[in-house]
Structures are given as structure tokens and as C-alpha cells.
Design an enzyme around this catalytic site. Structure first.
Site: not given
Ligand code: FMN
Ligand code: FAD
Lengths: 305, 269
Positions: A48, A132, A246, A267
Site C-alpha cells: 500500500g 486497513c 487464506g 497473501g
Molecule cells: C503483513 C501484511 C501486510 C498487509 N498490507 C496490506 C496493505 O498494505 N494494503 C492492503 O490493502 N492490504 C494489506 N494486507 C492484506 C492482504 O493484502 C490480504 O487482503 C489479507 O492478508 C487476506 O489475504 P490472505 O489471507 O491470503 O493473507 C496485508 C496483509 C498482511 C498479512
């Protein structure tokens, strides 16, 4: 049977396959070049970005939870100026669409960011983070109220002709109302979900595990919630939906596609295996072949209920 | 670099501490410089989800290829699962990662300070320094006798060892910094300190080094998810840190070894 067709069209961007990598889990792309072939995935989303660089929250910022993790990074990023000055040559060299994720603290900031990113030809689309949960002044105010979300989206829409993706927060009572408000305000696609607000406690210390107290939950633990929201939103809006939450295997990704997602983002799984996304692409092709499906597009929203 | 690697042995060397040897490529060994680390996946389910970081303890040539070793303490679920691995099991390794010790060419003694499992990255370092014929001394501290690990291995490569325990069951009954300070007071040539251990120990060592203007490198631990500098979860406050002007350093990518002067020791976790 011939090789199955994995390509999809995402709000006018042709993707070689529906597997993308999620914001905040993939750096600015270059960090992964040593670990995987960037040209094997559909697209990647940047960390982001904001108008000014941000140092983020004090540590501890992360902790592992059952089937997931909590994070309170605090949107640390290098800022749009450094991004534009340092990261574009890399993006030019990679033949995979790069989507810029961004946020602001005011509607004006969001609009300025949309305008700045609109002017960068190396960026294929922009994804606005209204969701966020970490930063007190951050996106949370916008992401939980349909009217504020619509204001952000209209302000960005006025500044860009690039595809505008709105990334929703799951921390709301009515996700469909949020998605409809964003669609009406001019979004080209909806991505969901961002992290779920959570808390972890260190019993021995009688203190929160994270310095920020609360953090965002991600990883396999959130998949059922994400799937449910994608299914609800895909039925309610006409825009393409991007499923996130997930995803760690091709079956996870295909479940999101059945629920109505045109594409998905991987993610937290990138942290477990930096080559998670290309593996999912490979396994997805295998699954389609095994199951006699010649085009992944035929599965979008094909859930039978 | 992701590697699938065979376990060659995984032996308890002291109650609650194990040494594990893994078969790896020569290319892996070339990258496994002292102070760097690996992220190990303890099983292939989602529980636990994240990899676990471990320092390079030793590397070498085995009969059937190159090998790599870690020295670890069983403290939680992940390390308990690791302790059950047997010869022939396959382990998934990401690494070697991070920035290791910088081997400074200056003359003078090399003083290694380890607290408990903090000894792990110091053995590979001691070997490198001994290959360059440096005078290497180890100050190893623990709570009890069982926390003093691999003393024979250090002595066998010509490292002068001093031990301290909190109960006096082996070596001097003292904190590890006490013999270190005494030694520095008697020393009339230059020295470089390399330290790894609990945060309170590192803070004390950093202060001792700063007071005497002795170069000091510390290997830090922090909770990490990715190990490759993208999640930004493992940061620690750097020297210029303040609430209004934050200065965070990413342990996995900028470290885990830092010049002790680069760290803000006021803000502890
Ligand atoms: C360490 C970390 C940093 C993240 N930073 C951002 C971000 O800067 N902007 C954003 O829109 N989502 C951010 N996310 C959210 C992810 O893009 C994603 O929407 C969320 O982790 C769910 O997907 P997942 O379960 O596959 O991780 C972040 C997630 C994690 C774990
Ligand atoms: C760069 C680096 C090198 C390390 N080298 C070694 C080594 O050579 N030998 C050794 O025994 N240990 C080492 N550690 C610590 C080791 O990573 C932890 O002991 C281990 O992760 C604990 O996992 P667990 O599941 O058994 O414990 P749990 O407490 O159940 O783990 C829960 C979570 O906290 C994290 N965690 C817990 N303790 C630590 C810690 N001290 N540091 C970082 N994360 C932690 C785990 O990774 C996991 O994500 C190192 C840590 C780092 C950062």
C-alpha cells in the site's frame, strides 16, 4: 485434451491467469524475483502506497495464531515519490501487470494518490485500500461506512481512467451495502477481503501480544469468511470480484472462482512459500485438465446452491 | 532459495537442546555464511502456519554431499515438532537468508559472547575466524550447566572458552558480561565483539563495547513471517528512533546481524 485456458479479463486488463499476489505480502515485486518467475502469475499488487513515506507501527508487529497470523504493520511504505523514482524500471522489464495499492488519510489524499498513479504508465490498474484496520487515522473510517466509501471512490474516479479496484474491509455488518455503494460511485472491480480485526493476548505478561494492541487476521483461518463475502457480493453487483483470504492452494482459488470471483489474490501464503502463487497456477491447470474443464472462465460463479 | 533436504541426524546434546544435520547442495553451503539464517517449515500443514528461523550453526562436506547444521532449543510447538524429525525425513528450507557477520580484517582479539542458545551462530563464525588464524575467545553464559552447549567443539578448533552460569554449576557463578569486562580491562591490544543471546545480555554487551569504543556486532531475534523483507513484521528500532521520527530496521533483510551502534537499546520489547 488441449491445455486449459486460464486467461481472464479483469475490468479490461487481460490476465494470463486469475492468480495475483496480494498487497503487503509481495513487497514491490522485485523482492520475489529471486524466488519465482514473476511472469507465471496473472498480476501482482504493490505494498500500500501513500503520498508521504510511512515508518509504520512500533514492534512487536506480528504474531502467529491458529491457522493464521495477526499483523499491525501500520502501512509502512516508501511513499509515492520514492516508488516512482526507484521501482518503475523494474516494472517496465516485467511482462506482468502491476496493480498499485494505495491509501490516504483524507479524501483529498486519496484523490491525489489516484492522480499520481494515473500518470504512471507502468501501472495497469489501481486498488484503493479503504479497509486497513491498523492505523488510527487510516482507512478504517472510510471502509465501514457506505457513504464515506462512496466519497473516496468518486474522488478517485474523477482522477483516473485506469481500472479502479476497491478493496473492502470485512469488518462491517453488511458487506453487500459496502460493495453496492462502491459500485455506484464508479468502481470497476471489487476486491475482498482485507484482514479481519483481531486481538492476541500474552497471558504470562497480561499484555496484548502486539504493540498496537489489535491487528489484522489473515491466512487459512479467514477463508470461510472471505468465501462467504465473495459469494454475497458477486451475486449483488455486476462488477468483477477479486477473491482474497487464506488462499494457499489451487482448490482454495477455484472455490473462490466458483463463488463468483473473476480472479484471486494470494497473501499470507507467500510468506510460507515465496513460490506459492506460481504453484497455484500450475495446480490449477492440472485440476482443470483432470476435471475436463477447458476454460477457467466457465467456472466463474458456477457454484450450484 | 527453497530446498527439500534430508535429515542426517537430529540429536539431543543437552536436555532440551538439539543439533540437526541436513543434507544440502554445495551452492547452499557457499551461501550459508556465519550469522545468516534459514526459515524451516516444521510440517506441511497450516498448523503451525509460519516457518521458524534458525541460525547457521555449522556447514561442511559429508560423504554423500554437503551438509548444514542448526543448534536449537525446544521451546514451543514448532521446535517440539522439529525435535521429532528422524534421519531420512525431508525438511523444507528457505534460505540462507539475511546479512551475516562482517569479518573485519583488523588485528586484535575476536571476542564471542553467547547467552544460552545464542551460541548457535557463533560456532560457524569461530571456525571462519580460526581459519584466518585469529585469536578467538568465547564467553558463554547460561542459567545452569545444561545451557552451556558444544564447549568441546569450540575448544577443538582452538577457541579459548570461559563459562559462566547463574548457579555456578559450571564455570564462574556470574553473568557472562563479568569475565568479558575483566578481560577487556587486561587487554592492551584491539578487540572486536560478536554477540548473540537474550536481549538484556545484548544490551549490556553493547554498552560495554560503546564505553570502550570497541567494534561490536550483535545477532538479533525477532518474530518474523516471511524472512525475505516483505512483510515488515520483524522490525526493531534503530539508532535514530524516536516516536516522532521513527527509524525501524528490518531484522530479516537488514540483519539479523547489526553493528550494535545501529540499534536503539532503550526501547526493549
Ligand atoms: C503483513 C501484511 C501486510 C498487509 N498490507 C496490506 C496493505 O498494505 N494494503 C492492503 O490493502 N492490504 C494489506 N494486507 C492484506 C492482504 O493484502 C490480504 O487482503 C489479507 O492478508 C487476506 O489475504 P490472505 O489471507 O491470503 O493473507 C496485508 C496483509 C498482511 C498479512
Ligand atoms: C534470525 C533468527 C535466528 C534464530 N536462530 C535460532 C537458533 O539457531 N536456535 C534456536 O534454538 N533458536 C533460534 N531462533 C529462535 C527460534 O526461531 C524460536 O525459538 C522458534 O521460532 C520458536 O518456535 P516454536 O514454535 O517452538 O515456539 P512458539 O513460542 O510456539 O512460537 C510461536 C511464534 O513465535 C515465534 N518465536 C518464538 N520465539 C521466538 C524467538 N526467540 N525468535 C523469533 N521468533 C520466535 C515463532 O517463530 C512462531 O512464529 C532464531 C530466531 C531468529 C529470528
Amino acid at each position: 485434451m488441449s491445455v486449459p485456458d486460464l486467461s481472464v479479463d479483469l475490468a479490461g486488463i487481460p490476465l494470463r491467469n486469475p492468480v495475483m499476489t496480494a498487497s503487503g505480502t509481495f513487497g514491490y515485486g522485485a523482492e520475489f524475483a529471486a524466488h519465482m518467475d514473476l511472469e507465471s502469475i496473472g498480476a501482482f499488487i504493490t505494498k500500500g502506497l501513500s503520498l508521504e513515506p510511512r515508518a509504520g507501527n512500533p514492534p512487536p508487529r506480528i504474531c502467529e495464531t491458529p491457522g493464521g497470523m495477526l499483523n499491525a504493520i501500520g502501512l509502512q511504505n516508501i511513499g509515492i515519490d520514492a516508488f516512482a523514482a526507484q521501482k518503475l524500471p523494474f516494472l517496465r522489464a516485467v511482462k506482468t501487470p502491476c496493480i498499485a495499492n494505495f491509501f490516504g488519510e483524507t479524501i483529498g489524499d486519496y484523490a491525489k494518490m489516484a492522480a499520481r498513479l494515473d500518470a504512471i504508465p507502468e501501472i495497469a490498474a489501481i486498488e484503493v485500500n479503504i479497509s486497513c484496520p491498523n492505523v488510527k487515522k487510516g482507512g478504517i473510517v472510510f471502509g465501514v461506512d457506505p457513504a464515506s466509501a462512496a466519497d473516496v471512490v468518486s474522488a478517485c474516479r474523477a482522477e483516473t481512467t485506469k481500472p479502479l479496484i476497491v478493496k473492502l474491509s470485512p469488518n462491517v455488518t453488511d458487506i453487500v451495502a459496502m460493495a453496492c455503494a462502491c459500485a455506484d460511485a464508479g468502481a470497476d472491480a471489487i476486491s475482498l477481503i482485507n484482514t479481519l480485526l483481531g486481538l492476541s493476548i500474552d497471558l504470562a505478561k497480561r499484555r496484548p501480544t502486539l504493540a498496537n494492541v489489535t491487528g489484522g487476521l489473515s491466512g487459512p483461518a479467514i477463508k470461510p469468511v472471505a468465501l462467504r463475502m465473495v459469494w454475497q457480493v458477486a451475486r449483488a453487483v455486476k462488477l468483477p470480484v477479486i477473491g482474497i483470504g487464506g488462499i494457499a492452494s489451487a482448490s482454495d482459488a477455484l472455490e473462490f472462482i466458483l463463488a463468483g470471483a473473476t480472479a484471486v489474490q494470494v497473501g499470507t501464503a507467500n510468506f510460507v512459500r515465496p513460490d506459492a502463487a506460481p504453484r497455484i497456477v500450475r495446480e490449477m491447470g492440472d485440476w482443470l485438465t483432470t476435471n475436463g474443464v477447458d476454460d477457467v472462465k466457465t467456472l466463474i460463479g458456477a457454484l450450484e446452491t | 532459495m527453497l530446498t527439500e533436504s534430508f535429515v542426517l541426524f537430529n540429536t539431543e546434546i543437552s536436555p532440551g537442546y538439539r543439533r540437526m544435520r541436513l543434507l544440502v547442495s554445495e551452492a547452499f553451503v557457499r551461501k550459508a555464511a556465519p550469522g545468516r539464517f534459514v526459515m524451516l517449515r516444521v510440517n506441511d500443514s497450516t498448523d503451525p502456519l509460519l516457518r521458524r528461523p534458525f541460525a547457521v550453526f555449522d556447514t561442511g562436506a559429508a560423504s554423500d554431499g554437503a551438509y548444514f547444521e542448526i543448534l536449537y532449543r525446544v521451546i514451543g510447538r514448532g521446535t517440539a515438532m522439529l525435535s521429532e524429525k528422524k534421519k531420512g525425513d525431508i525438511l523444507d528450507i528457505l534460505g540462507p537468508l539475511g546479512k551475516g557477520f562482517s569479518l573485519d580484517d583488523s588485528a586484535g582479539e575476536k571476542l564471542l559472547v553467547g547467552g544460552g542458545i545464542g551460541l548457535a551462530p557463533l560456532y560457524a563464525l569461530a571456525r571462519k575466524l580460526r581459519e584466518a588464524s585469529s585469536t578467538v575467545r568465547l564467553f558463554a553464559g547460561g542459567r545452569v550447566r545444561g545451557d552451556i552447549l558444544c564447549a568441546d567443539a569450540f575448544e577443538a578448533i582452538g577457541v579459548e572458552c570461559r563459562f559462566t552460569t547463574e548457579d555456578g554449576s559450571i564455570g564462574e557463578r556470574a553473568l557472562v558480561t563479568q569475565p568479558l569486562v575483566r578481560h577487556l580491562e587486561s587487554l592492551d591490544i584491539g578487540a572486536t565483539i560478536y554477540a548473540c543471546g537474550p536481549e538484556a545480555m545484548l544490551r549490556a554487551v553493547a554498552k560495554i563495547a560503546a564505553c570502550r569504543a570497541i567494534p561490536c556486532q550483535v545477532s538479533l531475534e525477532s518474530r518474523m513471517a516471511c524472512g525475505i523483507g516483505v512483510c515488515l513484521g520483524c522490525v526493531v528500532p534503530g539508532r535514530r528512533h524516536s516516536v516522532r521520527t521513527p527509524d525501524f530496521r528490518c531484522v530479516c533483510a537488514e540483519g539479523p546481524v547489526f553493528d550494535a551502534r545501529e540499534i536503539d537499546w532503550k526501547m526493549s520489547q
